[in-house]
Motif scaffolding. Structure first.
Motif, PDB file in Angstrom:
ATOM      1  N   ASN A   1       0.807  -1.231   0.000  1.00  0.00           N
ATOM      2  CA  ASN A   1       0.000   0.000   0.000  1.00  0.00           C
ATOM      3  C   ASN A   1       0.836   1.275   0.000  1.00  0.00           C
ATOM      4  OD1 ASN A   1      -2.593  -1.254  -0.030  1.00  0.00           O
ATOM      5  ND2 ASN A   1      -2.238  -1.842   2.114  1.00  0.00           N
ATOM      6  N   ASN A   2       2.154   1.150  -0.172  1.00  0.00           N
ATOM      7  CA  ASN A   2       3.010   2.327  -0.305  1.00  0.00           C
ATOM      8  C   ASN A   2       2.586   3.109  -1.559  1.00  0.00           C
ATOM      9  OD1 ASN A   2       5.584   3.654  -1.561  1.00  0.00           O
ATOM     10  ND2 ASN A   2       6.138   3.295   0.572  1.00  0.00           N
ATOM     11  N   SER A   3       2.693   4.429  -1.520  1.00  0.00           N
ATOM     12  CA  SER A   3       2.282   5.256  -2.668  1.00  0.00           C
ATOM     13  C   SER A   3       3.049   4.922  -3.942  1.00  0.00           C
ATOM     14  CB  SER A   3       2.453   6.739  -2.337  1.00  0.00           C
ATOM     15  OG  SER A   3       1.524   7.128  -1.356  1.00  0.00           O
ATOM     16  N   LEU A   4       4.276   4.428  -3.786  1.00  0.00           N
ATOM     17  CA  LEU A   4       5.076   4.031  -4.951  1.00  0.00           C
ATOM     18  C   LEU A   4       4.898   2.548  -5.276  1.00  0.00           C
ATOM     19  CD1 LEU A   4       8.430   5.891  -4.215  1.00  0.00           C
ATOM     20  CD2 LEU A   4       6.392   6.718  -5.394  1.00  0.00           C
ATOM     21  N   GLY A   5       4.051   1.865  -4.494  1.00  0.00           N
ATOM     22  CA  GLY A   5       3.838   0.449  -4.725  1.00  0.00           C
ATOM     23  C   GLY A   5       5.053  -0.361  -4.329  1.00  0.00           C
ATOM     24  N   LEU A   6       5.344  -1.381  -5.134  1.00  0.00           N
ATOM     25  CA  LEU A   6       6.392  -2.337  -4.798  1.00  0.00           C
ATOM     26  C   LEU A   6       7.707  -2.091  -5.520  1.00  0.00           C
ATOM     27  CD1 LEU A   6       4.129  -5.529  -4.927  1.00  0.00           C
ATOM     28  CD2 LEU A   6       4.863  -4.273  -2.883  1.00  0.00           C
ATOM     29  N   MET A   7       7.732  -1.109  -6.423  1.00  0.00           N
ATOM     30  CA  MET A   7       8.933  -0.906  -7.225  1.00  0.00           C
ATOM     31  C   MET A   7       8.968   0.484  -7.823  1.00  0.00           C
ATOM     32  SD  MET A   7       9.837  -2.284 -10.959  1.00  0.00           S
ATOM     33  CE  MET A   7       9.135  -0.745 -11.519  1.00  0.00           C
TER      34      MET A   7
ATOM     35  N   CYS B   1       4.992  12.004 -11.429  1.00  0.00           N
ATOM     36  CA  CYS B   1       5.666  10.753 -11.778  1.00  0.00           C
ATOM     37  C   CYS B   1       4.780   9.916 -12.701  1.00  0.00           C
ATOM     38  CB  CYS B   1       5.994   9.949 -10.521  1.00  0.00           C
ATOM     39  SG  CYS B   1       7.315  10.662  -9.524  1.00  0.00           S
ATOM     40  N   VAL B   2       5.386   8.929 -13.337  1.00  0.00           N
ATOM     41  CA  VAL B   2       4.651   8.027 -14.227  1.00  0.00           C
ATOM     42  C   VAL B   2       4.437   6.703 -13.510  1.00  0.00           C
ATOM     43  CG1 VAL B   2       4.703   6.758 -16.406  1.00  0.00           C
ATOM     44  CG2 VAL B   2       5.537   9.119 -16.317  1.00  0.00           C
ATOM     45  N   ARG B   3       3.169   6.354 -13.293  1.00  0.00           N
ATOM     46  CA  ARG B   3       2.827   5.075 -12.668  1.00  0.00           C
ATOM     47  C   ARG B   3       2.651   4.026 -13.766  1.00  0.00           C
ATOM     48  NH1 ARG B   3      -2.180   7.598  -9.135  1.00  0.00           N
ATOM     49  NH2 ARG B   3      -0.971   9.200  -8.016  1.00  0.00           N
ATOM     50  N   VAL B   4       3.223   2.840 -13.551  1.00  0.00           N
ATOM     51  CA  VAL B   4       3.273   1.820 -14.592  1.00  0.00           C
ATOM     52  C   VAL B   4       2.456   0.593 -14.183  1.00  0.00           C
ATOM     53  CG1 VAL B   4       4.796   0.389 -16.015  1.00  0.00           C
ATOM     54  CG2 VAL B   4       5.598   2.618 -15.175  1.00  0.00           C
ATOM     55  N   GLU B   5       1.677   0.079 -15.117  1.00  0.00           N
ATOM     56  CA  GLU B   5       0.892  -1.132 -14.880  1.00  0.00           C
ATOM     57  C   GLU B   5       1.809  -2.366 -14.908  1.00  0.00           C
ATOM     58  OE1 GLU B   5      -3.401  -2.819 -16.481  1.00  0.00           O
ATOM     59  OE2 GLU B   5      -2.025  -1.897 -17.932  1.00  0.00           O
ATOM     60  N   ASN B   6       1.542  -3.325 -14.019  1.00  0.00           N
ATOM     61  CA  ASN B   6       2.338  -4.567 -13.922  1.00  0.00           C
ATOM     62  C   ASN B   6       3.846  -4.282 -13.903  1.00  0.00           C
ATOM     63  OD1 ASN B   6      -0.051  -6.079 -14.031  1.00  0.00           O
ATOM     64  ND2 ASN B   6      -0.013  -6.093 -16.275  1.00  0.00           N
ATOM     65  N   PRO B   7       4.311  -3.491 -12.942  1.00  0.00           N
ATOM     66  CA  PRO B   7       5.712  -3.035 -12.961  1.00  0.00           C
ATOM     67  C   PRO B   7       6.723  -4.139 -12.666  1.00  0.00           C
ATOM     68  CG  PRO B   7       4.655  -2.353 -10.944  1.00  0.00           C
ATOM     69  CD  PRO B   7       3.576  -2.946 -11.794  1.00  0.00           C
ATOM     70  N   LEU B   8       6.340  -5.164 -11.882  1.00  0.00           N
ATOM     71  CA  LEU B   8       7.311  -6.207 -11.546  1.00  0.00           C
ATOM     72  C   LEU B   8       7.698  -7.019 -12.788  1.00  0.00           C
ATOM     73  CD1 LEU B   8       6.018  -7.471  -8.068  1.00  0.00           C
ATOM     74  CD2 LEU B   8       7.766  -5.753  -8.570  1.00  0.00           C
ATOM     75  N   GLU B   9       6.753  -7.207 -13.705  1.00  0.00           N
ATOM     76  CA  GLU B   9       7.078  -7.870 -14.975  1.00  0.00           C
ATOM     77  C   GLU B   9       8.049  -7.015 -15.788  1.00  0.00           C
ATOM     78  OE1 GLU B   9       3.520  -8.763 -17.130  1.00  0.00           O
ATOM     79  OE2 GLU B   9       2.604  -9.849 -15.446  1.00  0.00           O
ATOM     80  N   LEU B  10       7.843  -5.704 -15.734  1.00  0.00           N
ATOM     81  CA  LEU B  10       8.741  -4.779 -16.425  1.00  0.00           C
ATOM     82  C   LEU B  10      10.150  -4.863 -15.832  1.00  0.00           C
ATOM     83  CD1 LEU B  10       8.993  -2.435 -18.500  1.00  0.00           C
ATOM     84  CD2 LEU B  10       8.391  -0.876 -16.655  1.00  0.00           C
ATOM     85  N   ALA B  11      10.231  -4.894 -14.496  1.00  0.00           N
ATOM     86  CA  ALA B  11      11.527  -5.000 -13.826  1.00  0.00           C
ATOM     87  C   ALA B  11      12.233  -6.300 -14.213  1.00  0.00           C
ATOM     88  CB  ALA B  11      11.334  -4.946 -12.313  1.00  0.00           C
TER      89      ALA B  11
ATOM     90  N   ILE C   1      12.021 -11.180  -2.815  1.00  0.00           N
ATOM     91  CA  ILE C   1      12.526  -9.869  -2.383  1.00  0.00           C
ATOM     92  C   ILE C   1      11.381  -9.011  -1.854  1.00  0.00           C
ATOM     93  CG2 ILE C   1      13.532  -7.688  -3.196  1.00  0.00           C
ATOM     94  CD1 ILE C   1      15.237  -9.362  -5.145  1.00  0.00           C
ATOM     95  N   ILE C   2      10.270  -9.026  -2.560  1.00  0.00           N
ATOM     96  CA  ILE C   2       9.110  -8.232  -2.151  1.00  0.00           C
ATOM     97  C   ILE C   2       8.621  -8.670  -0.769  1.00  0.00           C
ATOM     98  CG2 ILE C   2       6.699  -7.672  -2.685  1.00  0.00           C
ATOM     99  CD1 ILE C   2       8.805  -6.351  -4.557  1.00  0.00           C
ATOM    100  N   GLU C   3       8.652  -9.965  -0.496  1.00  0.00           N
ATOM    101  CA  GLU C   3       8.170 -10.504   0.780  1.00  0.00           C
ATOM    102  C   GLU C   3       8.996 -10.001   1.967  1.00  0.00           C
ATOM    103  OE1 GLU C   3       7.926 -14.756   0.631  1.00  0.00           O
ATOM    104  OE2 GLU C   3       6.505 -14.728  -1.052  1.00  0.00           O
ATOM    105  N   THR C   4      10.256  -9.663   1.739  1.00  0.00           N
ATOM    106  CA  THR C   4      11.105  -9.182   2.838  1.00  0.00           C
ATOM    107  C   THR C   4      10.709  -7.795   3.326  1.00  0.00           C
ATOM    108  OG1 THR C   4      12.754  -8.106   1.403  1.00  0.00           O
ATOM    109  CG2 THR C   4      13.059 -10.476   1.874  1.00  0.00           C
ATOM    110  N   LYS C   5      10.058  -7.014   2.452  1.00  0.00           N
ATOM    111  CA  LYS C   5       9.692  -5.612   2.741  1.00  0.00           C
ATOM    112  C   LYS C   5      10.918  -4.758   3.068  1.00  0.00           C
ATOM    113  CE  LYS C   5       4.893  -6.327   4.092  1.00  0.00           C
ATOM    114  NZ  LYS C   5       3.833  -6.062   5.080  1.00  0.00           N
TER     115      LYS C   5
END
Length: 530
Positions: A412-418, A450-460, A480-484
């Motif tokens: 729920n961070n404003s920047l999401g997960l990435m 800023c530019v918010r991107v759909e499905n960003p983890l796939e992009l990463a 990595i995401i699970e570690t927070k």
């Protein structure tokens, strides 16, 4: 001895400073000499050249020893025809004195030496001006906008013109200096297409309520006329009714798709706004977009991200192939996404978010004054200047800028997960979002810049998998995401980033338009024609 040692050291330091080479000033390479033919030439009074107050013009005629150069009819004809046809490229022939030059040409055989010299100078000055406008635009975006970070394009008009002049290759110069991108060519095609349409005299379309299939509404007569005009529907004008029938419904969906609207056939405010654009207004929009494309770099990187802000889209291009397409959310008209050319540097997983000054002033402070638990509910911690955590109840509302406000990592961070970082002067980046439902909306001008991107983890995963030392699997990223915990990963493959703005193009001989979300087109066209 100490004094002597100090003096020796000082003299060495001074000596080193003197020996430090200073960067040599950048000098333009002198243009080559102009090869004159045996046609009529006259000597030009340098005072006449000086009236134009142009160093470029002086250098050009230095290359001909201040003699006229346009004695060859074929060369003159080419220049005159190009200036006259400049309208086909979205420029104004009268910016280049096309009518005045034609008058000179018609009486060239009777011109005295001074008038011939004047004509020659005017040909050179206006043709070089035309070439400059084609290469880098008529206007300078840095003088128009504060949030356009584009490097000014350097153009050595003398060298380019003289080389083409000497080799008798003037007929290729105009095409060679224009942008080579497919999008620019599609824009030129759009201008060509729209010029085939007749002038329209369809009145303003007004409707208070949304119009849906099978409705009866007087506005439908003009709506159908517009659809016929733009070739979204076929039929006869004398058979138009007030009924929203199936044929019109399908035509509206086609129209909506061309304009980046939800293709649902419902005629609401957005569809009506697009329908109310006249042929002339759409033509002006195309011309404004051509100017913008000339501002952009002509040498696109081998691999790049390109964000078209009004289209709410991100395309990943690798070796001239589109490998990924994503919907994006961009800044509002009050908090615009800036125009940027940069290079991607780092992927940050589980980012924290520090509240920026504008959001602090306009959103956070008013909310905190009403409810001291506002930030705690959003998992945002307040820190003082000594980096100590501050209790919300002890927060001084009269000095809100003396604190830092940091949101912890998480879904729920404003920047999401990435987020993806790249150098820029606006503190913006590409990132995930905690408002993931917004990507299905047709109007996605919703962010704070800023530019918010759909499905960003796939992009990463896509851009990091070029790393030689690691295999970036979905499983690895998820762990990595699970570690927070915040983790920075360098992007090893070189990707340029282009955040650009264009609202018109063509595709398969169809005109494509997008809403001018920052209201730039009309103002730019006006400035181009003044």
């Amino acid at each position: 001895m100490k004094k002597l040692y100090f003096l020796l050291l000082l003299s060495l330091l001074i000596g080193c400073k003197k020996d430090t080479p200073k960067p040599a000033p950048v000098k333009k390479t002198p243009p080559p000499a102009i090869i004159l033919t045996d046609e009529r030439t006259v000597q030009i009074d340098t005072a006449l050249i000086n009236t134009f107050k142009s160093e470029t013009l002086k250098q050009f005629y230095n290359s001909s020893e201040n003699k006229t150069v346009w004695g060859n009819l074929k060369k003159r004809t080419y220049v005159l025809s190009q200036l006259k046809k400049s309208e086909e490229l979205g420029l104004n022939p009268e910016d280049y004195k096309a009518t005045t030059l034609e008058k000179f040409e018609k009486k060239i055989s009777s011109l005295n030496d001074k008038d011939l010299a004047t004509y020659d100078i005017l040909l050179t000055y206006n043709f070089e001006l035309y070439l400059t406008h084609l290469y880098k635009g008529k206007l300078n975006p840095k003088k128009l906008y504060t949030d356009w970070d584009l490097d000014e394009k350097v153009f050595d008009e003398n060298s380019i013109l003289i080389k083409a002049f000497n080799k008798n290759k003037l007929d290729s110069i105009v095409e060679n200096i224009q942008p080579k991108s497919e999008a620019y060519k599609e824009l030129l095609k759009a201008l060509e297409i729209i010029n085939t349409f007749p002038d329209d005299e369809i009145g303003l379309i007004e409707a208070k309520d949304k119009i849906v299939l099978n409705d009866t509404n007087t506005a439908l007569v003009n709506i159908k006329q517009r659809l016929l005009f733009w070739n979204d529907m076929s039929g006869r004008k004398d058979s138009l009714t007030k009924i929203y029938d199936k044929k019109t419904f399908e035509a509206v969906k086609k129209f909506q798709e061309r304009h980046g609207l939800a293709a649902d056939g419902v005629i609401g405010a957005g569809t009506l706004s697009a329908l109310n654009f006249s042929k002339q207004k759409r033509k002006e929009q195309i011309i404004a977009n051509l100017e913008r494309w000339r501002w952009y770099t002509t040498d696109l990187a081998e691999n790049y991200f390109i964000v078209n802000i009004p289209d709410y889209s991100l395309n990943v291009i690798e070796n001239q192939d589109t490998t990924l397409v994503r919907n994006v959310v961009v800044g509002t008209s009050k908090r615009k996404t800036p125009i940027i050319t940069s290079t991607l540097k780092t992927v940050v997983f589980n980012p924290t978010w520090t509240v920026p000054p504008t959001i602090l002033k306009e959103d956070v402070v008013p909310a905190m004054k009403k409810n001291r638990n506002y930030l705690a509910k959003k998992n945002i911690t307040i820190y003082d200047s000594a980096n100590r955590e501050v209790d919300p109840q002890a927060w001084n509302e009269n000095k809100p800028h003396s604190y830092r406000y940091v949101q912890s990592p998480g879904y729920n961070n404003s920047l999401g997960l990435m987020k993806i970082l790249f150098p820029n002067h606006h503190s913006v980046y590409l990132h995930d979002t905690n408002h993931r439902g917004n990507f299905v909306r047709s109007n996605r001008s919703l962010s704070s810049g800023c530019v918010r991107v759909e499905n960003p983890l796939e992009l990463a995963q896509h851009i990091l998998n070029d790393t030689l030392t690691d295999n970036w699997t979905k499983k690895k990223i998820d762990s990595i995401i699970e570690t927070k915990k915040t983790i920075n990963v360098k992007i090893t493959k070189k990707y340029a980033l282009y955040q650009w703005y264009w609202t018109a193009w063509s595709k398969k001989n169809q005109l494509i338009f997008r809403a001018d979300i920052y209201n730039l087109d009309s103002d730019l066209y006006t400035k181009l024609r003044n």
